[in-house]
Design a protein around this motif. Structure first.
Motif, PDB file in Angstrom:
ATOM      1  N   ARG A 506       0.847  -1.183   0.000  1.00  0.00           N
ATOM      2  CA  ARG A 506       0.000   0.000   0.000  1.00  0.00           C
ATOM      3  C   ARG A 506       0.890   1.242   0.000  1.00  0.00           C
ATOM      4  O   ARG A 506       1.999   1.232   0.545  1.00  0.00           O
ATOM      5  N   ASP A 507       0.392   2.315  -0.584  1.00  0.00           N
ATOM      6  CA  ASP A 507       1.203   3.499  -0.831  1.00  0.00           C
ATOM      7  C   ASP A 507       1.372   4.360   0.408  1.00  0.00           C
ATOM      8  O   ASP A 507       2.441   4.914   0.654  1.00  0.00           O
ATOM      9  N   SER A 508       0.340   4.517   1.193  1.00  0.00           N
ATOM     10  CA  SER A 508       0.377   5.388   2.361  1.00  0.00           C
ATOM     11  C   SER A 508       0.639   4.572   3.616  1.00  0.00           C
ATOM     12  O   SER A 508      -0.028   3.560   3.858  1.00  0.00           O
ATOM     13  N   ALA A 509       1.620   5.002   4.427  1.00  0.00           N
ATOM     14  CA  ALA A 509       2.015   4.274   5.638  1.00  0.00           C
ATOM     15  C   ALA A 509       2.139   2.781   5.336  1.00  0.00           C
ATOM     16  O   ALA A 509       1.400   1.960   5.871  1.00  0.00           O
ATOM     17  N   PRO A 510       3.059   2.390   4.495  1.00  0.00           N
ATOM     18  CA  PRO A 510       3.135   1.003   4.018  1.00  0.00           C
ATOM     19  C   PRO A 510       3.396  -0.007   5.129  1.00  0.00           C
ATOM     20  O   PRO A 510       3.960   0.315   6.178  1.00  0.00           O
ATOM     21  N   PHE A 511       2.971  -1.236   4.854  1.00  0.00           N
ATOM     22  CA  PHE A 511       3.378  -2.370   5.665  1.00  0.00           C
ATOM     23  C   PHE A 511       4.764  -2.822   5.206  1.00  0.00           C
ATOM     24  O   PHE A 511       5.208  -2.516   4.094  1.00  0.00           O
ATOM     25  N   VAL A 512       5.447  -3.566   6.086  1.00  0.00           N
ATOM     26  CA  VAL A 512       6.676  -4.243   5.684  1.00  0.00           C
ATOM     27  C   VAL A 512       6.556  -5.712   6.059  1.00  0.00           C
ATOM     28  O   VAL A 512       5.841  -6.081   7.002  1.00  0.00           O
ATOM     29  N   MET A 513       7.257  -6.547   5.324  1.00  0.00           N
ATOM     30  CA  MET A 513       7.165  -7.991   5.514  1.00  0.00           C
ATOM     31  C   MET A 513       8.221  -8.452   6.521  1.00  0.00           C
ATOM     32  O   MET A 513       9.383  -8.066   6.428  1.00  0.00           O
ATOM     33  N   GLY A 514       7.817  -9.273   7.473  1.00  0.00           N
ATOM     34  CA  GLY A 514       8.761  -9.780   8.467  1.00  0.00           C
ATOM     35  C   GLY A 514       8.470  -9.203   9.834  1.00  0.00           C
ATOM     36  O   GLY A 514       7.346  -8.808  10.139  1.00  0.00           O
TER      37      GLY A 514
END
Length: 582
Positions: A506-514
């Motif tokens: 997602r573009d706004s306040a993205p998630f990160v994996m891990g």
């Protein structure tokens, strides 16, 4: 960066009228052996470590435009070996002192006859690898090259971690292919490339001291599946390199190790670059920076809307001061622009990087930051930077700007390589640090121009905004591949972490994996003197792990790789003062 100790000992010099025997050099510990031989097809080299052959009969030479290759028929005229041992102090680095200990082989070669062309091949043999380059003597006012004969013929079929690219216009932002070399198929490969061989031997190939030359790529050979050919970056059909002789090519670097982690510890790329060109570099200050663009100017719990506006930048500046971060990066959108009719009648966008858009009171932001002990970095596209550099850089110095982030070059032909050096020189004149984005791999320029703090040239955390490719596996591949070339602006620090099966871009306040620990570990593992803290203030405040992010250093006095394997894990320890970070 200053020379703190130097001891250069001439070991021996041998002069050979015509050498039938190979010209050889061994590393100071005697474990790495390089051999250069000549035959009717041209000079070739072989490389061994611990007595195990790694490369054999690998061609050497140059490909001038419009004439026969320089290689076939060359004969050795003289050769000599020199021992070099010196220690230097970097302005920023993974170690507070760096030892440059190698044995230097110089081989002069010429074609038969009084009109025969000549070249010199210089070889540095280190305990952890070798580097070689060509020296072209004075033969013409202008010298043109289409490429090099240089190739790497492996004694076996190694496993490789390769970065396929579609062409010479590339930002190096891609996924690595892992396969036996023979199964890569026909492809162009960006550097570095990492290879695992039998007997616990590891290798990586890259280049160092890229200046007034075209960037190096590798290509697979359909005729020889265990061979990598070289390609030089070009623009269209023109020669890859055009310059006056005499000159020296960049170093072709082969890192070697008995563990994958040995490649990370190597300083060969830095050692193969000229000393610092800045007389007084005390103004160059590494550190962490808060960044507006990655979370898309996100704010919460305030009475204004986040965006490219003064209130948002003041908010981020206050957070930087609160966190102890020395820098605020004002990214895309701040500089003035308007659309005007072009010469062809079509509307075109005109940008001025010496003034801001109406919603951004840049003087007020800079003054506010100054009162808070925070300095500002400004984002620029390379084309706007090129057009207004002479005006903008002195103005930025007057404003008190700390540095510039230059973006979207996406190429490394000779012209663009020279432009990087122009940016380094002009920025240094005006006490500006530089972060290169949309960049080619680093080649050690930060030793000569330490204001060139960091480089992207990697598929980093920004891709979480639109892609699911930033996996933990990718992240633990990078230390053994891209990071071998030098500082890496991966831009870590996302705190909104999700497991792979729940992750969505997602573009706004993205998630990160891990996990969050995975993000925090990147501040130790990934070396970048300018280290981004990508999330927005409210995501960080009071969060578990934020205290570590606040005080983790960005430069180091000592670095040691304990263990690791590309794509699986990396265990690395770095020391700052008396404290170790693992």
């Amino acid at each position: 960066m200053r020379l703190s100790h130097a001891a250069i000992v001439w070991a021996f010099v041998t002069c050979l009228a015509v050498a039938a025997e190979p010209a050889t050099v061994q590393s100071p510990d005697g474990k790495v052996a390089f051999s250069l031989s000549t035959n009717p097809d041209g000079p070739a080299f072989s490389l061994a470590m611990d007595g195990r052959p790694l490369l054999s009969d690998s061609p050497l030479g140059l490909l001038p435009t419009g004439s026969d290759p320089i290689g076939p028929g060359l004969q050795v005229t003289t050769s000599r070996v020199t021992d070099v041992d010196q220690v230097w102090t970097p302005v920023c680095g993974t170690a507070s002192q760096i030892r440059d200990r190698h044995r230097l082989l110089q081989v002069d070669l010429a074609e038969p006859g009084t009109d025969g062309r000549a070249i010199t091949i210089l070889v540095r043999a280190y305990d952890d690898g070798i580097a070689f380059r060509y020296r072209v003597p004075v033969e013409a006012k202008e010298y043109k090259l289409d490429g090099e004969r240089t190739a790497f013929r492996f004694a076996e079929d190694p496993k490789v971690w390769a970065l396929p690219v579609k062409g010479f216009r590339t930002s190096y932002e891609g996924k690595y292919t892992v396969a036996p070399l023979s199964e890569l198929g026909e492809t162009l490969i960006g550097l570095p490339i990492t290879l695992e061989m039998s007997g616990g031997k590891w290798m990586a190939i890259t280049e160092a001291h890229l200046e007034d030359y075209a960037g190096l790529y590798l290509a697979t050979s359909p005729q020889s599946p265990k061979t990598l050919l070289t390609r030089l970056s070009t623009r269209g059909k023109e020669s890859a390199v055009v310059r006056a002789a005499p000159f020296e090519t960049p170093w072709r670097v082969i890192l070697l190790g008995r563990r994958a982690g040995d490649l990370i510890e190597s300083q060969i790329v830095s050692n193969c670059n000229p000393p610092c060109a800045i007389e007084d570099a005390a103004w160059i200050k590494p550190g962490k920076v808060t960044w507006d663009w990655w979370p898309k100017w996100m704010v919460s719990g305030v009475e204004f809307n986040g965006g490219v506006n003064t209130a948002t930048y003041l908010h981020y500046a206050d957070f930087a001061a609160e966190a102890g971060f020395p820098y605020l990066l004002i990214d895309e959108g701040w500089s003035w622009w308007e659309t005007r009719p072009g010469n062809d009648g079509k509307m075109t966008r005109v940008t001025d990087i010496t003034r801001a858009v109406k919603d951004v009171d840049l003087p007020a932001i800079i003054e506010h930051c100054h009162k808070k002990g925070v300095r500002v970095w400004l984002w620029l596209t390379w084309s706007h930077c090129d057009a207004q550099m002479a005006e903008a850089f002195p103005l930025y110095e007057k404003w008190g700007i700390a540095g510039v982030k230059v973006d979207f070059m996406n190429r490394d032909d000779q012209w663009m390589v020279n432009w990087y050096h122009k940016v380094a020189r002009e920025a240094a004149k005006h006490h500006l640090m530089v972060d290169m984005h949309g960049a080619y791999k680093p080649t050690g320029i930060s030793r000569t121009w330490p204001n060139m703090l960091t480089f992207e040239g990697v598929m980093g955390l920004e891709c979480c905004k639109w892609s699911s490719d930033i996996t933990p596996q990718h992240n633990v591949t990078l230390p053994f591949t891209r990071m071998l070339a030098g500082p890496m602006d991966y831009t870590p620090g996302g705190f909104n972490c999700l497991p792979p099966d729940r992750f969505k871009p997602r573009d706004s306040a993205p998630f990160v994996m891990g996990t969050r620990c995975h993000q925090l570990a990147q501040y130790v593992v990934y070396y970048s003197p300018l280290q981004m803290c990508v999330d927005y203030p409210e995501e960080y405040r009071g969060a578990v792990g934020f205290e570590f992010l606040r005080w983790v250093p960005t430069t180091w006095d000592e670095s040691r790789v304990i263990d690791g394997y590309p794509g699986k894990y990396v265990l690395l320890a770095r020391r700052k003062g008396n404290e170790w970070y693992v």
